[in-house]
Design a protein around this motif. Structure first.
Motif, short mmCIF file in Angstrom:
data_model
loop_
_atom_site.label_atom_id
_atom_site.label_comp_id
_atom_site.label_asym_id
_atom_site.label_seq_id
_atom_site.Cartn_x
_atom_site.Cartn_y
_atom_site.Cartn_z
N ALA A 1 31.69 -48.94 28.38
CA ALA A 1 30.57 -48.12 28.54
C ALA A 1 30.81 -46.80 28.86
N GLY A 2 30.15 -45.77 28.59
CA GLY A 2 30.43 -44.37 28.73
C GLY A 2 29.09 -43.39 29.02
N MET A 3 29.60 -42.34 29.55
CA MET A 3 28.27 -41.42 30.29
C MET A 3 29.01 -39.88 29.86
N GLU A 4 28.01 -39.16 29.52
CA GLU A 4 28.33 -37.86 29.20
C GLU A 4 28.03 -37.22 30.44
N ILE A 5 28.57 -36.32 30.92
CA ILE A 5 28.61 -35.45 32.24
C ILE A 5 28.47 -34.06 31.90
N PRO A 6 27.15 -33.53 32.12
CA PRO A 6 27.03 -32.15 32.21
C PRO A 6 27.60 -31.20 33.11
N ALA A 7 27.83 -29.87 32.76
CA ALA A 7 28.87 -29.29 33.83
C ALA A 7 27.68 -28.63 34.96
#
Length: 684
Positions: free
Chosen positions: A551-557
């Motif tokens: 599973a993956g997750m995009e991390i905003p800055a």
């Protein structure tokens, strides 16, 4: 020189200054601009360069002494204790103590040649290039002169703007009265600035961190921006110079500020030094700070040039390697590539892995001799041709035969027989049947599920382009086994027998706690100690005992990202029935890596988790360009002090993998044999 009527035209300085080391130029500018009596003895004959105040000490010898060798300028005094002190400073780099100087009753002191106030001057390479004499030395100025020499030495060892910034900030705060220092350089249409405030809690790990840069607009009213844009120094004795552009209370407290422009043909910037008290900047202080600014500017320009060259070479290198490896539930793959040169050249090592018709997997690792654009270009041609040949006829012997023709043709076209390419190529069937062929390359290594490791018996063959009959070998990659392909940079070291390198690699891989590909790549690349000028490349393929979950997750800055990662990971791992103690350790480590990715890379990132029956793997990837983390300095990645010591303590393995842009830092926790207590989980 000016002021005393008989000031000469400086023939030696005027005729020899072209091509001087920037550090020596800064010292001469300091001497000529200082109201304090100073002289600089330089060159093989220690010729004399001095200012007006020093000329008064010379008396009738001025102006003829200007540019004269020390032995002629000082006469009998040169053979006495003071001359001996200068020579000892020149030869050792340290000024002797008075008690160590020879003395005679007949010696007459020469006011222009004191036994105190001597400092060795080093050029950019660290070589002693002369001696600085301060005949009238207020104690603070003397200390700062010594600091200027130390600054030049420290800057000589910097390669990147991050390193130059750390040295400049440390130098600025070396004076106990200075409360904050800022360093900034042009970055597109804006300025990129980093600041250090006295009282920051910094440990050795923080000192090696990438500095936390911020951007300010080019039209900012901040003194740093104004000095950088106008190219003019500004010294404020009292007031609130930072109030209009204050970042926080630290800026508001500054009353006295020195803003020094940093200017070179290809760089603009500024260095500011602030105090909390009212302080009129003396002429000597201004001269010292101006000289320091010139040293920092030259180092920053050199660092920017290095970073541009380094970035171009690395982008070329990475763009020719696969950005992503195949995602196959039966095989888990990882690769590692470490350039063995200084980073300004693209190497010739390459790896690739791709799916073939029928669900088979191709894995290849090769080495093109050389560290230049031609080697990188040849590497790209060989890799592309190999994939094209394999998709037509994947048989290893057929692929290598076709590559033979390609390399021979390229060599004939270039009218050279110096194209040297080695390759190891393997095809893995769905059931683990393995067919391998090599062309002058080290044999593949298999790490078995039972913890043993051995090399496959594969006919070596000749390097590509030399022709000959190609032969392959057949083996079985059982579930739990891991195949390693590696370049000779992994096992070759100067003064070490090749067989010893192969033995060390096999022993290291066999000693791993598991067969996870990422872990084995990290261990293999560091298995043989010592430095190497060659590239290091490793490709690992594990035949999985059971499919894993991912599973993956995009991390905003954004500042809230670490908290969101903690919440998402806790929910995801709980849903997978991961033991609580594993969840706690994994969430804490992932939060630490996420914080660092956002803080030091300054870009959005991605968290990827992969769960198998044996281990939990977590990877955090950014798209920044700040470089990789060295395993030799595990503590250097830190969100303020804790560092990767935390990850190393809570996980069973960790590592870093550079990509085309940015890097990936990962860690794994074994499910059945990890730290922190009993584990046990099945993956459905």
């Amino acid at each position: 020189m000016s002021g005393s009527g008989a000031s000469p035209t400086p023939p030696v300085w005027a005729s020899t200054s072209d091509g001087w080391d920037p550090g020596l130029l800064a010292v001469v500018d300091l001497v000529l601009g200082s109201p304090v009596a100073m002289a600089f003895l330089h060159g093989d004959r220690l010729r004399l360069i001095y200012n007006d105040a020093y000329g008064q000490l010379l008396g009738e010898r001025h102006p003829d002494a200007y540019g004269a060798p020390a032995a002629e300028a000082f006469g009998a005094a040169w053979d006495g204790p003071a001359g001996a002190a200068v020579r000892e400073t020149l030869h050792t780099g340290f000024a002797p103590r008075d008690t160590e100087l020879p003395s005679t009753a007949d010696d007459e002191p020469d006011p222009a040649l004191p036994t105190r106030g001597l400092s060795a001057v080093r050029d950019g390479s660290g070589r002693i290039a002369g001696v600085l004499i301060v005949a009238v030395e207020p104690v603070p100025v003397a200390h700062r002169l010594q600091g200027l020499t130390e600054l030049a030495e420290a800057l000589a060892g910097t390669l990147t703007l991050d390193e130059v910034a750390r040295v400049a900030l440390r130098y600025g705060l070396s004076s106990p009265d200075v409360q904050q220092v800022a360093f900034g350089v042009d970055d597109g249409d804006d300025w990129r600035v980093v600041r250090r405030v006295r009282g920051d809690v910094l440990d050795d790990a923080d000192e090696r961190l990438p500095p936390v840069w911020r951007r300010i607009p080019a039209d900012s009213v901040a003194p740093l921006s104004v000095a950088a844009g106008a190219g003019l120094a500004r010294f404020t004795a009292d007031g609130h110079p930072l109030r209009e552009a204050a970042q926080d209370r630290h800026d508001e407290k500054v009353r006295a500020l020195a803003a020094l422009p940093l200017r070179t043909p290809s760089l603009r910037g500024a260095l500011t030094v602030g105090r909390h008290d009212q302080h009129p900047w003396s002429a000597a202080e201004r001269a010292l700070l101006t000289a320091a600014g010139k040293l920092v500017a030259q180092a920053a320009e050199r660092a920017r040039r290095f970073e541009n060259q380094h970035g171009t070479a690395q982008l070329l290198q990475r763009s020719m390697l696969p950005e992503n490896l195949p995602d196959d539930p039966r095989f888990r793959l990882a690769a590692r590539y470490d350039p063995g040169v200084d980073g300004n050249a693209a190497g010739g090592d390459f790896y690739d892995a791709f799916l073939l018709p029928g669900g088979r997997l191709a894995a290849v690792l090769g080495d093109v001799a050389g560290h230049d654009v031609r080697a990188a270009a040849l590497m790209g041609q060989v890799r592309a041709a190999l994939r094209a040949l394999a998709l037509t006829d994947s048989t290893p012997t057929s692929v290598l035969t076709g590559l033979d023709r390609l390399v021979a043709s390229l060599g004939a076209e270039a009218r050279t027989d110096e194209l040297f390419v080695t390759v190891a190529y393997a095809v893995i069937e769905r059931d683990g049947r393995l067919t391998v062929a090599t062309a002058g390359h080290p044999p593949p290594l298999v790490r078995h599920a039972d913890g043993t490791a051995d090399y496959l018996e594969v006919p070596t063959g000749t390097p590509l382009g030399l022709g000959g009959i190609r032969r392959s070998a057949v083996a079985t990659l059982a579930p739990g086994d891991t195949l390693l392909l590696f370049s000779d940079g992994v096992i070759e070291r100067r003064g070490l027998d090749l067989g010893a390198g192969l033995e060390k690699l096999a022993a290291t891989v066999a000693g791993a706690v598991g067969g996870d590909p990422r872990t084995l790549c990290a261990l293999a690349s560091a298995a043989v100690g010592g430095t190497t000028d060659d590239d290091v490349a490793v490709l690992a393929v594990e035949h999985a005992t059971a499919p894993s979950r991912s599973a993956g997750m995009e991390i905003p800055a954004e500042p809230t990202a670490p908290g969101r990662v903690r919440h998402w990971m806790s929910a995801q791992l709980t849903a997978w029935n991961v033991p609580e103690q594993v969840i706690g350790a994994a969430v804490l480590c992932a939060s630490e890596l996420t914080t660092n990715a956002l803080l030091h890379a300054g870009t959005a990132a991605r968290v990827q988790v992969d769960l198998s029956a044996e281990r939990l793997l977590v990877a955090v990837s950014d798209s920044g360009t700040r470089g990789a983390v060295s395993r030799a300095h595990a503590e250097t990645l830190s969100s303020r002090g804790r560092g990767l010591g935390l990850i190393e303590e809570l996980s069973d393995a960790w590592g870093t993998d550079p990509a085309v842009r940015g890097s990936t830092v990962w860690f794994e926790i074994g499910i059945r044999a990890s730290k922190g207590g009993e584990r046990g989980i099945g993956v459905a």
